[in-house]
Scaffold this active site. Structure first.
Site, mmCIF file in Angstrom:
data_model
loop_
_atom_site.group_PDB
_atom_site.id
_atom_site.type_symbol
_atom_site.label_atom_id
_atom_site.label_comp_id
_atom_site.label_asym_id
_atom_site.label_seq_id
_atom_site.Cartn_x
_atom_site.Cartn_y
_atom_site.Cartn_z
ATOM 1 N N SER A 11 59.603 -73.609 4.873
ATOM 2 C CA SER A 11 60.446 -73.674 5.269
ATOM 3 C C SER A 11 61.148 -74.906 6.021
ATOM 4 O O SER A 11 61.228 -74.809 7.261
ATOM 5 C CB SER A 11 62.259 -72.743 4.278
ATOM 6 O OG SER A 11 62.864 -73.537 4.643
ATOM 7 N N HIS A 36 59.182 -75.466 0.896
ATOM 8 C CA HIS A 36 60.435 -74.996 0.983
ATOM 9 C C HIS A 36 61.422 -75.971 1.905
ATOM 10 O O HIS A 36 61.572 -76.266 2.140
ATOM 11 C CB HIS A 36 60.336 -73.449 1.034
ATOM 12 C CG HIS A 36 61.792 -73.096 0.318
ATOM 13 N ND1 HIS A 36 62.061 -72.524 -0.492
ATOM 14 C CD2 HIS A 36 63.030 -72.537 1.069
ATOM 15 C CE1 HIS A 36 62.922 -71.704 -0.843
ATOM 16 N NE2 HIS A 36 64.399 -72.147 -0.111
ATOM 17 N N ASP A 38 65.527 -76.828 1.363
ATOM 18 C CA ASP A 38 66.715 -75.846 1.738
ATOM 19 C C ASP A 38 67.988 -77.572 1.544
ATOM 20 O O ASP A 38 67.702 -77.967 2.343
ATOM 21 C CB ASP A 38 67.227 -75.443 2.615
ATOM 22 C CG ASP A 38 66.154 -73.795 2.457
ATOM 23 O OD1 ASP A 38 66.074 -72.919 1.405
ATOM 24 O OD2 ASP A 38 65.848 -73.607 3.614
ATOM 25 N N MET A 40 71.048 -78.331 1.870
ATOM 26 C CA MET A 40 73.158 -77.625 1.168
ATOM 27 C C MET A 40 74.200 -78.706 1.053
ATOM 28 O O MET A 40 73.576 -79.602 2.241
ATOM 29 C CB MET A 40 72.705 -77.222 2.980
ATOM 30 C CG MET A 40 72.065 -76.109 2.816
ATOM 31 S SD MET A 40 71.735 -75.157 4.482
ATOM 32 C CE MET A 40 70.718 -74.143 4.248
ATOM 33 N N HIS A 69 65.538 -75.659 -2.984
ATOM 34 C CA HIS A 69 66.381 -74.872 -3.063
ATOM 35 C C HIS A 69 68.219 -75.615 -3.192
ATOM 36 O O HIS A 69 68.125 -75.355 -2.292
ATOM 37 C CB HIS A 69 66.193 -73.470 -1.992
ATOM 38 C CG HIS A 69 67.223 -72.364 -1.918
ATOM 39 N ND1 HIS A 69 67.063 -71.846 -1.070
ATOM 40 C CD2 HIS A 69 68.018 -72.199 -2.652
ATOM 41 C CE1 HIS A 69 68.197 -70.958 -1.052
ATOM 42 N NE2 HIS A 69 69.064 -71.032 -2.050
ATOM 43 N N MET A 71 71.245 -75.238 -2.299
ATOM 44 C CA MET A 71 72.620 -74.259 -2.108
ATOM 45 C C MET A 71 73.790 -75.187 -2.427
ATOM 46 O O MET A 71 74.104 -75.964 -1.377
ATOM 47 C CB MET A 71 72.266 -73.894 -0.872
ATOM 48 C CG MET A 71 71.537 -72.213 -0.646
ATOM 49 S SD MET A 71 70.967 -72.190 1.315
ATOM 50 C CE MET A 71 69.267 -73.309 0.617
ATOM 51 N N MET A 139 68.268 -63.532 -2.078
ATOM 52 C CA MET A 139 68.282 -64.215 -0.787
ATOM 53 C C MET A 139 68.470 -63.390 0.235
ATOM 54 O O MET A 139 69.318 -61.992 -0.023
ATOM 55 C CB MET A 139 69.532 -64.964 -0.583
ATOM 56 C CG MET A 139 70.018 -66.631 -1.577
ATOM 57 S SD MET A 139 68.453 -67.640 -0.255
ATOM 58 C CE MET A 139 69.539 -67.875 1.813
ATOM 59 N N PHE A 145 72.168 -71.032 6.926
ATOM 60 C CA PHE A 145 70.760 -71.305 8.667
ATOM 61 C C PHE A 145 70.298 -70.484 8.122
ATOM 62 O O PHE A 145 69.247 -69.578 7.956
ATOM 63 C CB PHE A 145 71.761 -70.721 9.127
ATOM 64 C CG PHE A 145 73.113 -71.360 9.308
ATOM 65 C CD1 PHE A 145 73.311 -72.403 10.160
ATOM 66 C CD2 PHE A 145 74.206 -71.036 8.578
ATOM 67 C CE1 PHE A 145 74.702 -73.506 10.368
ATOM 68 C CE2 PHE A 145 75.988 -72.349 8.886
ATOM 69 C CZ PHE A 145 75.832 -72.958 9.636
ATOM 70 N N GLY A 146 69.232 -70.979 8.438
ATOM 71 C CA GLY A 146 67.544 -70.101 9.155
ATOM 72 C C GLY A 146 68.190 -69.653 10.404
ATOM 73 O O GLY A 146 69.489 -69.310 11.183
ATOM 74 N N GLY A 147 66.923 -68.667 10.500
ATOM 75 C CA GLY A 147 66.741 -68.103 12.020
ATOM 76 C C GLY A 147 67.897 -66.540 11.672
ATOM 77 O O GLY A 147 68.034 -66.207 13.090
ATOM 78 N N ASP A 177 63.886 -65.169 0.876
ATOM 79 C CA ASP A 177 64.031 -66.008 1.670
ATOM 80 C C ASP A 177 65.245 -66.413 2.552
ATOM 81 O O ASP A 177 66.419 -65.002 2.198
ATOM 82 C CB ASP A 177 64.616 -67.402 0.356
ATOM 83 C CG ASP A 177 64.836 -68.751 1.420
ATOM 84 O OD1 ASP A 177 65.326 -68.820 2.648
ATOM 85 O OD2 ASP A 177 66.032 -69.071 0.784
ATOM 86 N N GLY A 178 64.321 -65.804 3.837
ATOM 87 C CA GLY A 178 65.655 -65.348 4.527
ATOM 88 C C GLY A 178 65.498 -64.788 6.103
ATOM 89 O O GLY A 178 64.903 -63.414 5.226
ATOM 90 N N GLY A 179 65.091 -64.793 7.475
ATOM 91 C CA GLY A 179 64.715 -63.581 7.942
ATOM 92 C C GLY A 179 62.987 -63.773 7.179
ATOM 93 O O GLY A 179 62.732 -62.192 7.975
ATOM 94 N N GLY A 199 60.888 -69.753 7.143
ATOM 95 C CA GLY A 199 60.997 -71.287 7.660
ATOM 96 C C GLY A 199 60.539 -70.497 9.618
ATOM 97 O O GLY A 199 59.627 -71.238 10.039
HETATM 98 C C1 DX5 Z 1 68.986 -69.736 4.795
HETATM 99 C C2 DX5 Z 1 68.100 -70.957 3.423
HETATM 100 C C3 DX5 Z 1 66.718 -70.257 4.143
HETATM 101 C C4 DX5 Z 1 65.662 -70.755 5.603
HETATM 102 C C5 DX5 Z 1 64.843 -69.672 5.805
HETATM 103 O O1 DX5 Z 1 70.077 -70.738 3.858
HETATM 104 O O2 DX5 Z 1 67.727 -70.611 2.613
HETATM 105 O O3 DX5 Z 1 65.539 -71.245 3.196
HETATM 106 O O4 DX5 Z 1 65.187 -71.899 5.746
HETATM 107 O O5 DX5 Z 1 65.075 -69.646 7.152
HETATM 108 P P1 DX5 Z 1 64.269 -68.514 8.464
HETATM 109 O O6 DX5 Z 1 62.800 -68.327 7.977
HETATM 110 O O7 DX5 Z 1 64.127 -68.909 9.835
HETATM 111 O O8 DX5 Z 1 65.144 -67.272 7.704
HETATM 112 ZN ZN ZN Z 2 65.907 -71.687 0.775
#
Ligand code: DX5
Ligand code: ZN
Length: 218
Positions: A11, A36, A38, A40, A69, A71, A139, A145-147, A177-179, A199
């Protein structure tokens, strides 16, 4: 059934935006399958990331399919701006739109159509749309948010979706997707996921190629 090939989609939300082109090239050379993106809008989620111009800029630095993606609150309205750029477009079941119509518009354009569910949403909500999507995005963090840390309780949704697929009537990718890191990816794949968005774990890895290779083989 033969084990599914794992698809790894870094991502770009986690990349250095000031070096977008180089970052996209770096993960492309490191062996990513898809990229990927994202998107938003500050309404559907409490963050504003980037829009079609940024996705277009990324597309000029890779031959790989872009996994967009959305959002955003009104995916149908913005869809035409992303269709020429992407390999797949995923919208949320919780967004304000005619879900069947959005999925059909993506497929008609020759792309893979994805449907996403946020953590508080029961996965059963997408069941009426089985056969209309190519990707089910579950999800594994609250979008925005990432991370963030992976929500283990989402594994039940992955397993539930995998059971629908086992009937053999419907075929679709299960995307998480996420973590996602080596540990959570292994749990997700064991539950039935075959499309891994990563990501932080890829862009912040010492060796992105090694991280992608390990994710693909969890
Ligand atoms: C969160 C996004 C994810 C995000 C994942 O809203 O949809 O795609 O970038 O990031 P990591 O891998 O850092 O959790
Ligand atoms: Zn995503």
């Amino acid at each position: 059934m033969a084990p599914r090939k794992i698809i790894v989609a870094p991502s770009i939300l986690a990349c250095d935006f000031s070096r977008l082109g180089m970052e996209v090239e770096r993960v492309t050379q490191a062996g990513a399958d898809w990229i990927h993106c994202d998107v938003m809008d500050g309404h559907f989620v409490d963050n504003i990331s980037f829009g079609p111009a940024f996705v277009e800029a990324a597309s000029r630095h890779t031959p790989l399919p872009l996994d967009v993606h959305l959002m955003i609150e009104h995916p149908a309205h913005y869809l035409p701006r992303f269709l020429p750029l992407a390999g797949s477009i995923t919208s949320h079941v919780e967004a304000i739109h005619d879900v069947s119509k959005t999925l059909a518009a993506v497929r008609t354009a020759g792309l893979l159509a994805g449907l996403a569910v946020s953590p508080p949403t029961p996965v059963e909500l997408v069941k009426p749309f089985l056969g209309q999507f190519d990707i089910l995005l579950i999800m594994t963090v609250n979008p925005g948010f990432g991370g963030q840390p992976f929500l283990d309780s989402m594994l039940e949704k992955v397993a539930e979706a995998a059971s629908w697929r086992e009937s053999g009537v419907f075929d679709f990718h299960i995307e998480v997707d996420g973590g996602i890191n080596l540990k959570t990816a292994a749990d997700a794949v064991r539950s039935g996921a075959d499309l891994l968005v990563a990501g932080t774990s890829v862009f912040r890895a010492q060796d992105a190629a090694e991280e992608i290779r390990l994710l693909r083989n969890v």
